[in-house]
Design an enzyme around this catalytic site. Structure first.
Site, PDB file in Angstrom:
ATOM      1  CB  CYS A 174      -0.933   0.011   1.213  1.00  0.00           C
ATOM      2  SG  CYS A 174      -2.079   1.420   1.205  1.00  0.00           S
ATOM      3  CG  HIS A 190      -1.383  -2.152  -9.612  1.00  0.00           C
ATOM      4  ND1 HIS A 190      -2.273  -1.197  -9.159  1.00  0.00           N
ATOM      5  CD2 HIS A 190      -0.611  -2.472  -8.548  1.00  0.00           C
ATOM      6  CE1 HIS A 190      -2.025  -0.940  -7.893  1.00  0.00           C
ATOM      7  NE2 HIS A 190      -1.035  -1.691  -7.485  1.00  0.00           N
ATOM      8  CD  GLU A 218      -6.799   1.442  -3.508  1.00  0.00           C
ATOM      9  OE1 GLU A 218      -6.606   0.545  -2.657  1.00  0.00           O
ATOM     10  OE2 GLU A 218      -6.494   2.629  -3.325  1.00  0.00           O
ATOM     11  CB  CYS A 241      -4.330   3.711  -5.879  1.00  0.00           C
ATOM     12  SG  CYS A 241      -3.669   2.035  -5.739  1.00  0.00           S
ATOM     13  N   GLY A 277      -0.852   2.069  -7.379  1.00  0.00           N
ATOM     14  CA  GLY A 277      -1.420   2.249  -8.721  1.00  0.00           C
ATOM     15  C   GLY A 277      -0.667   3.313  -9.496  1.00  0.00           C
TER      16      GLY A 277
END
Ligand SMILES: N[C@H](CCC[C@H](N)C(=O)O)C(=O)O
Length: 269
Positions: free
Chosen positions: A73, A150, A199, A208, A211
């Site tokens: 994260c 991703h 997400e 994100c 991301g």
């Protein structure tokens, strides 16, 4: 027993952070989802538990809003970097990362990207520049892993995509055995991207971090940008640098909103 927490965020991607380094706090899918619930719990996109680590300054466990524990994260890494201050190594399920708190926010070394995902025939996974997959106008994604998986789609206008409808369809498609975070990006300028993210386990978020890293790497691999890019998310900008042969560096803000506590019996593990 009261369990203290800090409510933090990175560009509006919000977290409940529990520092369990001194006093262990049991965390399960059930307890994480209950605490993350925005009606009956504290409410957050991700729940973060800090624990002692044998290999780093701290271990960071990450639970999505749906209670699932995941590998990485980015925005929470900056929040933890702000909390600890200075330079820290952070152990995650996705690998070892390093945070550095500075004057203009927190920089996190997110390590090296990995490409592809295991269910695609190896011939495809070896070259994730153009994957023959499509969901309506979202097609030919890149698969980029920055600790977590991703799918990155480049489109003419990221704002025009019905991500709240297409996001969960792609997130849960069987082609992604671990599910996937869905990134929809547009190139705004030579080193400037616009990004919206559905997400995995949390839905549409204001930002994100992983991301942004995955999308910047994807743009660089397709030669859509240089190696140092600004990524504009709904919650604000992040700077992502990925020097040739080096690791990904993400820089951006992190903030403490408030402190609180909950009764452990009210949120059974
Ligand atoms: N939803 C992600 C975890 C949180 C990532 C995001 N909040 C970030 O800042 O990187 C996943 O399931 O892999």
């Amino acid at each position: 027993m009261r369990i203290p927490f800090r409510k933090m965020h990175g560009l509006g991607n919000d977290f409940v952070v529990i520092d369990a380094r001194e006093t262990p706090v049991a965390m399960t899918t059930r307890r994480a989802a209950a605490l993350a619930d925005r009606r009956t719990g504290v409410g957050c996109d991700q729940l973060i538990v800090l624990e002692p680590s044998a290999v780093a300054d701290v271990r960071m466990r990450i639970f999505n809003n749906d209670g699932g524990e995941v590998e990485a994260c980015g925005n929470a890494s900056r929040a933890v970097g702000l909390l600890l201050g200075g330079t820290n190594s952070i152990e995650t399920l996705g690998g070892l990362i390093r945070s550095e708190a500075g004057q203009d926010g927190v920089t996190v070394d997110m390590g090296l990207p990995r490409f592809g995902w295991q269910e695609i025939p190896l011939s495809y996974a070896m070259d994730t520049l153009e994957l023959p997959l499509g969901w309506e106008e979202l097609e030919n994604p890149l698969g980029v892993n920055v600790g977590n998986p991703h799918a990155v789609f480049f489109v003419p206008d990221a704002d025009a995509v019905e991500l709240e409808r297409l996001g969960p369809i792609i997130e849960n498609d069987a082609v992604f055995p671990e599910r996937v975070n869905v990134n929809v990006a547009s190139v705004v300028g030579p080193d400037h991207l616009k990004l919206r993210v559905w997400e995995r386990g949390a839905g549409l978020t204001r930002a994100c971090g992983t991301g942004a890293c995955a999308t910047a790497v994807a743009a660089m691999r397709r030669k859509l940008t240089g190696r140092n890019v600004r990524v504009d998310l709904p919650g604000g900008p992040l700077t992502i640098a990925w020097p040739e042969g080096g690791s990904i560096k993400m820089t951006g803000p992190a903030a403490l909103s408030f402190e609180g506590s909950f009764e452990d019996a009210d949120f059974p593990a």
